[in-house]
Design an enzyme around this catalytic site. Structure first.
Site, mmCIF file in Angstrom:
data_model
loop_
_atom_site.group_PDB
_atom_site.id
_atom_site.type_symbol
_atom_site.label_atom_id
_atom_site.label_comp_id
_atom_site.label_asym_id
_atom_site.label_seq_id
_atom_site.Cartn_x
_atom_site.Cartn_y
_atom_site.Cartn_z
ATOM 1 N N HIS A 232 43.320 -7.741 63.104
ATOM 2 C CA HIS A 232 42.650 -7.742 64.411
ATOM 3 C C HIS A 232 42.411 -6.311 64.867
ATOM 4 C CE1 HIS A 232 41.415 -9.573 68.175
ATOM 5 N NE2 HIS A 232 42.110 -8.654 68.823
ATOM 6 N N GLU B 53 48.081 -35.352 83.835
ATOM 7 C CA GLU B 53 48.786 -36.594 83.496
ATOM 8 C C GLU B 53 48.315 -37.178 82.159
ATOM 9 O OE1 GLU B 53 50.907 -38.994 85.019
ATOM 10 O OE2 GLU B 53 51.562 -37.778 86.709
ATOM 11 N N ARG C 167 55.628 -29.888 81.890
ATOM 12 C CA ARG C 167 54.174 -30.016 81.797
ATOM 13 C C ARG C 167 53.584 -28.608 81.949
ATOM 14 N NH1 ARG C 167 52.340 -34.420 85.620
ATOM 15 N NH2 ARG C 167 53.122 -35.845 84.033
#
EC number: 2.1.2.13
Length: 660
Positions: free
Chosen positions: A104, A434, A619
Site C-alpha cells: 500500500h 436489528e 451491536r
C-alpha cells in the site's frame, strides 16, 4: 514457494520483478485491462508478465466461483496484491496457507483506501511511504510486515511522489520478501485509533474552492497536476486548468477568486494569494500564467468561480413520510438549512415539526399512511427523493403487537416501494441495525455479515425480519427493474425529541427515554438482565449529517448501496448509559426540581417485554461504507449526546409543569 499475484500500475510491475528476484514460483498473474478513458502513464503488468513468461489473466471478477476454483487448482502457498484495484474475497485469500499480502502506498494505518499519494498531497503531509501488510477482511487493516518512509518535498507533485513511493516499495520488497519466504518476517498490529480512510478521487474533485487558503489550493494543484486531469476553475462558462502554481503571502481585501494581477497571473484566496505559473483553457495549449490571461481575456478584478448554471436549477423535492418522528423532524431541519430542497411531509401529528410550519419550503399534511394512499402516490409521482420513515421501532411492541408491527413496517411500506418502482423514483429506505440480529461478527458489515435471528416463538424478531425482507425486496427491484435506492441502517441514534415521556410511561420508547422517565418521576431505573447489553450510541446530528449526504448522493455513489450509520467508538452497556445519565442529571441546573434518585433495579427482560423477547449482547457497526461513500465520520462524544438529550427532556418537563 508458489505465489499468485494480483497487480497493476508501476508498483505491480516492481512487485513482479521483486518476487522473481526473490525466487518465488509465480503460478499466475491477475491484472486489469487498461481503461481507454484513463491516462495510462504507468508501466504495463501484462507486458512485464509476458516478458517473464508468466500466465497473465484479466477477469472482470476474480472473486467469481469459477476463478476461485481455478486458483484453488494452482495450490498457491501465498498471495500478493500490488496496486490491484479490486478487493480480494476472504474465500480467495483462504486458498493460500501463508495468507495474502498487499503493498500500500502510505504509512499505514494512515491513508487507508484509494489514491493515498494524491490524498497525502491534498492534505499537505510532509511524509508518506510504502507499507507491506497482511490482507484481512477490512481493506488495508491487516498486520504490518514492514514500512519504508518517504519525505514529501514542497515541490513534489503526484507523479514525483509516486516515483519516490515506487523506490521505497522496491526497497521494502527486497528487504521483506525473503523473510516471508523463509518464515522470519515479523508482524506489527495496526493502531486503529490512528487509522484514517480516504475514498476514490475523480476529475470533479479537482475543482478549486477559492475560499480556501493559497497553501491548500496549491496542495490540490500538486496532487492532481499532470498526468492527472488537473485543478480547475471557471471564468464564466470557460474552464481554466491550473498545472503549476506558487503560494504568495499577499495581503488583500478582495473576495476569494478575484484576479489581483494578470502579469503575473495572481488570484486572491481565502488566505493569501496564488500565482498561476502555468495552465491552459480546456481547448488550448499548456502556457505560462500571463499568456493564459491574455488568451482568455482575463483582466484585473474579475472573479474565477464554479461554473454557473445556464438556468436556475429546480429544488430537489423530498417526500418524508413520518416527518414528525425523531429522524424525520431532525432531517427536515437539516434540509431547510440548504436552499436546494423543498420538503413534503405527512404524519399523524405535528408537535415536533411545528417550528417549521411557517417555512414556505415545508409542506405538511396531517394523515395516516394506511389511509392516505392516494395522497402518498400523488406525492411520490411529484417528488424526487422518497424517505418512508414510518415504522414501529420500540422493542416492547415487537412482542406486544407483532401483527401491527408487520402490517405497518412491512405491508404499508411495500406499497410505497412499489409506487417508487412505478414512477421511477429514488427511495432512501430506513433499514435497521436489528437486521443483523444475533450476528457473531465483531463488527457488522453491510456487505458480508450474516443476518441471524432467533426461533419463531421469539416474536421480537418480527421487526428485524420485516425490515430484512423489505431490504431484500428493494434490492431485487433495483437489480431487476432499475429501482434507484439506498438502504441506511441507524445504530442507536439518540438526541432531543427521541420519543416522548408519555410513550415511555407505557413502555413504548427507546432505552434512554425510559431511563430519563425514571429519573424525572423518581422511580428506580430498570436494567433488563442487569444492563450488560452493549450498544454503539450515535448522536442524532452525526446521523442526520450522514443521511443528508445520502440524499445529496454526490456522483451517484450511494445508488444501490447499504450504509451503516453509527459510532463504533461510542460503545457502552445499558448500565453504563444509565450511570452516565445519572451523573449528568445530578449536575444539571434543574436537578432540584425533580425527586431523589431511587436507585437501580435489575429486571428480567421476559417479565418486562414478555416471553417472546430475546436480546443481543453487542451491536457494533462497520462504517467503512459511510466513510467511503459519504466521506463521513462521527465526531460527537456520547457524554455530549446524553447531556443534550437529558437537557431537552428536563426543560420540556419543567416548562409543561409551569404551564399547567
Amino acid at each position: 514457494m508458489k505465489a499468485i499475484v494480483f497487480a497493476y500500475h508501476d508498483i505491480g510491475c516492481a512487485g513482479l520483478k521483486a518476487l522473481t528476484d526473490a525466487g518465488y514460483d509465480i503460478q499466475a498473474v491477475f491484472t486489469h485491462t487498461d481503461d481507454p478513458g484513463e491516462n495510462n502513464f504507468f508501466s504495463s503488468v501484462a507486458r512485464v508478465g509476458a516478458e517473464l513468461e508468466l500466465p497473465v489473466y484479466a477477469p472482470e471478477d476474480v472473486n467469481h466461483p469459477l476463478w476461485i476454483e481455478r486458483i484453488r487448482e494452482m495450490q498457491p502457498d501465498i498471495i500478493f496484491s500490488f496496486y490491484y484495484r479490486n478487493m480480494l474475497s476472504e474465500e480467495l485469500l483462504s486458498l493460500a496457507p501463508k495468507g495474502g499480502f498487499n503493498l500500500h502506498g502510505s504509512l499505514l494505518p494512515h491513508y487507508r483506501g484509494r489514491a493515498p499519494v494524491n490524498w497525502a498531497l491534498v492534505n499537505g503531509e510532509t511524509e508518506t511511504g510504502a507499507t507491506l501488510h497482511k490482507m484481512v477482511k477490512r481493506p488495508d487493516a491487516g498486520d504490518i510486515v514492514g514500512q519504508h518512509k518517504v519525505a514529501i518535498a514542497a515541490n513534489d507533485t503526484a507523479l514525483t511522489l509516486h516515483k519516490k513511493v515506487l523506490e521505497a516499495a522496491q526497497a521494502l520488497l527486497k528487504e521483506q520478501l525473503p523473510k516471508l519466504k523463509n518464515g522470519t518476517a515479523s508482524f506489527t498490529r495496526q493502531n486503529e485509533a490512528e487509522a484514517s480512510y480516504f475514498g476514490r478521487r475523480t476529475a470533479a474533485d479537482g475543482e478549486i474552492l477559492w475560499h480556501k487558503s493559497a497553501q491548500e489550493i496549491n496542495n490540490l494543484v500538486r496532487a492532481v497536476t499532470e498526468p492527472y486531469p488537473g485543478a480547475f476553475s471557471y471564468l464564466g462558462q470557460r474552464k481554466l486548468i491550473v498545472w503549476r502554481a506558487r503560494v504568495l503571502d499577499t495581503r488583500h481585501d478582495k473576495q476569494p477568486g478575484t484576479v489581483l494581477s494578470t502579469s503575473p497571473l495572481i488570484i486572491a484566496c481565502g488566505e493569501g494569494a496564488l500565482e498561476i505559473v502555468a495552465g491552459q483553457n480546456d481547448v488550448g495549449l499548456y502556457v505560462q500564467g500571463s499568456r493564459l490571461a491574455q488568451e482568455m481575456g482575463i483582466v484585473t478584478d474579475v472573479r474565477l468561480a464554479a461554473k454557473p448554471n445556464a438556468v436556475m436549477k429546480r429544488r430537489t423535492r423530498v417526500l418524508i413520510l413520518g416527518v414528525n418522528g425523531f429522524i424525520g423532524n431532525h432531517l427536515t431541519e437539516r434540509l431547510l438549512r440548504d436552499d436546494r430542497y423543498d420538503i413534503y411531509g405527512l404524519d399523524i401529528g405535528s408537535d415536533a415539526i411545528s417550528r417549521f410550519l411557517g417555512n414556505p419550503r415545508f409542506h405538511f399534511v396531517e394523515g395516516d399512511i394506511s389511509i392516505h394512499s392516494e395522497w402518498i402516490e400523488y406525492h411520490i409521482k411529484k417528488c424526487d427523493v422518497i424517505l418512508p420513515l414510518v415504522a414501529i421501532a420500540t422493542p416492547i411492541e415487537y412482542t406486544r403487537n407483532p401483527l401491527r408491527v408487520f402490517e405497518l413496517d412491512f405491508e404499508e411500506n411495500l406499497k410505497i416501494v412499489r409506487d417508487c418502482v412505478k414512477y421511477n423514483k429514488r427511495i432512501i429506505f430506513p433499514s435497521t441495525s436489528e437486521v443483523y440480529g444475533m450476528c457473531d461478527d465483531k463488527e457488522f458489515d453491510e456487505d458480508h455479515s450474516r443476518l441471524i435471528v432467533g426461533p419463531i416463538n421469539k416474536q421480537r424478531w418480527i421487526y428485524s425480519v420485516s425490515k430484512q425482507l423489505l431490504d431484500r425486496v428493494i434490492w431485487a427491484y433495483g437489480a431487476k427493474e432499475g429501482l434507484k435506492f439506498t438502504l441506511f441502517r441507524p445504530f442507536n441514534w439518540m438526541g432531543p425529541r427521541l420519543d416522548n415521556l408519555d410513550a415511555a410511561r407505557i413502555g413504548s420508547s427507546r432505552a434512554i427515554t425510559q431511563l430519563i422517565l425514571n429519573l424525572v418521576e423518581g422511580s428506580p431505573i430498570k436494567l433488563m438482565d442487569g444492563g450488560a447489553q452493549k450498544r454503539c450510541f450515535t448522536d442524532i446530528n452525526d446521523g442526520i449529517e450522514a443521511l443528508f449526504r445520502i440524499i445529496e448522493n454526490r456522483d451517484g455513489l450511494c445508488d444501490g448501496q447499504i450504509v451503516n450509520i453509527g459510532n463504533p467508538t461510542n460503545e457502552a452497556s445499558i448500565r453504563e448509559l444509565a450511570e452516565m445519565l445519572l451523573e449528568s442529571f445530578n449536575n444539571h441546573p434543574l436537578r432540584d426540581r425533580f425527586p431523589p434518585f431511587a436507585g437501580f433495579k435489575d429486571v428480567e427482560s421476559s417479565s418486562y417485554y414478555g416471553k417472546g423477547y430475546q436480546d443481543v449482547e453487542h451491536r457494533t457497526p462497520s462504517i467503512k461504507n459511510a466513510r467511503r461513500l459519504l466521506d463521513w465520520q462521527p465526531t460527537i462524544a456520547m457524554q455530549q449526546t446524553v447531556a443534550d438529550t437529558l437537557d431537552y427532556f428536563l426543560r420540556t418537563t419543567v416548562q409543561e409543569g409551569d404551564g399547567a
